[in-house]
Write an enzyme that holds these catalytic residues in place. Sequence first.
Site, mmCIF file in Angstrom:
data_model
loop_
_atom_site.group_PDB
_atom_site.id
_atom_site.type_symbol
_atom_site.label_atom_id
_atom_site.label_comp_id
_atom_site.label_asym_id
_atom_site.label_seq_id
_atom_site.Cartn_x
_atom_site.Cartn_y
_atom_site.Cartn_z
ATOM 1 N N GLU A 197 77.203 38.009 20.358
ATOM 2 C CA GLU A 197 77.347 39.677 20.576
ATOM 3 C C GLU A 197 77.933 40.978 19.115
ATOM 4 O O GLU A 197 77.439 41.499 17.867
ATOM 5 C CB GLU A 197 76.958 40.965 21.235
ATOM 6 C CG GLU A 197 76.618 41.559 21.611
ATOM 7 C CD GLU A 197 76.133 42.588 22.116
ATOM 8 O OE1 GLU A 197 76.654 41.941 24.137
ATOM 9 O OE2 GLU A 197 75.223 44.225 22.782
ATOM 10 N N ASP B 194 74.814 52.150 19.570
ATOM 11 C CA ASP B 194 74.665 53.053 21.380
ATOM 12 C C ASP B 194 75.951 54.385 21.596
ATOM 13 O O ASP B 194 76.167 54.837 21.701
ATOM 14 C CB ASP B 194 75.237 51.993 22.356
ATOM 15 C CG ASP B 194 73.284 51.271 21.876
ATOM 16 O OD1 ASP B 194 73.109 51.335 21.230
ATOM 17 O OD2 ASP B 194 72.987 50.869 22.943
HETATM 18 C C1 GLC Z 1 72.564 46.705 22.057
HETATM 19 C C2 GLC Z 1 73.101 46.761 20.695
HETATM 20 C C3 GLC Z 1 71.535 47.497 20.743
HETATM 21 C C4 GLC Z 1 70.857 46.251 20.425
HETATM 22 C C5 GLC Z 1 70.270 46.148 21.753
HETATM 23 C C6 GLC Z 1 69.986 44.925 21.612
HETATM 24 O O1 GLC Z 1 72.034 47.988 22.920
HETATM 25 O O2 GLC Z 1 73.202 47.951 21.003
HETATM 26 O O3 GLC Z 1 71.927 48.071 18.713
HETATM 27 O O4 GLC Z 1 69.393 45.978 19.660
HETATM 28 O O5 GLC Z 1 71.407 45.776 22.341
HETATM 29 O O6 GLC Z 1 70.960 44.087 21.168
#
Ligand code: GLC
Length: 429
Positions: free
Chosen positions: A394, A164
């Site tokens: 994460e 993102d």
């Molecule tokens: C964030 C990440 C994306 C992922 C989401 C849920 O938005 O950038 O890639 O799918 O989190 O984990």
Amino acid sequence: MNSDLGVRALEILRENDRGGYTIPTKGLYPFQWNWDSAFVALGFATFDEDRAWREIESLLEGQWENGFLPHIVFRRDDPTYFPGPNEWGTKKHHWIPTSGISQPPVLATIVRELYETGTQSLVRARVKPLFSKMLAWHRWFHLNRDPDRTGMIATVHPWETGRDNLPDWDEPLKNVDISDLKAYQRKDVSHVNQDMRPQQFDYDRYVRLVHFGRDCGWDRATMIKDSPFWVADVGLTCILLRADRDLLALAQALGETEGVADLEHWISRGEEGLDRLWNDAVFGYTSLDLRTGKRTNMLNGGTLLPFYAGVAPFSRIDALFGHMDRWWKRCEFGVPSFDPEHKDFDSIRYWRGPIWAVVNWLIARGLEGQGFEDRAARVRENTIQLIENAGFRENFCPATGVGCGGHDFSWTAAIWLNLKNKKAARAAA
Ligand code: GLC
């Protein structure tokens, strides 16, 4: 297997299970996310095959009639998340509210893996009904994200790339006019340290792009012609190319004839498209802003995905490995999501440096497939070590290995289970 971590990984998947679908993490991401669910299925497959297939089936329940598979399926509203279903305005398109953009199509690749490694009496029946749905999604991607048939896959929103907040999107985002953006309240920063989340400049433009899609009813022609953000991404191009190859292999295994000619065509076009993204200025594959014609000249984790896509031109391998080695020299752990020698690198802000277990999995998978087992093993070991040191976070700081972002992440647990399982199988072989 480190048994405590093994137990914890299973617990995380169970705790984040909402009954047939799994949320990425509590608090920050309370719905079903597209590529998260595909990776989660890999984790479930190590101890509950039926549940792995269920994850994929439930994700596909979010598919629209035109083949589009959204990046979020909102099975219930949750006021702790923004932008929720009303911001996306997709009600008229599907019976379950969803977002209006997609995410990297890793699904067919993972389904192929489950098919080839699962219990044979079970997998055939589960995969058969999924084939035409995945084919429809790939077709949607080619029609909607490569309308000029160049083989380069573009996107209308940074979130669709799954990566993102890459610095790659900074320049193209400057073209998004936010003068009519209404006041809104971010929720992400109430769950996670602000230094690890996108800056307000970026967030305003993310939200504006959501409203752009909503206001035109996610109309294909308008999105293609007028979306203020329209950027070809190396990551999406590689991931779709690989997924097309895996879907073709599945078609052959299942005796499906539908779509075979299209898949073959998309694969050769994808190879040409990836070639178009090669950038001599930095000796790597880079993103291209299709509105301005400008290349980003930035290297990110996607730079190493051509191996995964099955494209590793001999003349370019040294350049790609040169980047990889340079990054490893800079960072104790690999693989950073963004070039650590670039001025915009940030070791803890998401996608501007931190390591993601899932991207490492893709990179390692690509290297393995092309016969670069030593490098693949190093990426796999880095990933295992990071999780052993910091837990199922994460993402991770590449300089120190410290965990960043949210806690108890489903896809990090899933990747750990998959890597450990494979490692045990390798040792036994
Ligand atoms: C964030 C990440 C994306 C992922 C989401 C849920 O938005 O950038 O890639 O799918 O989190 O984990």
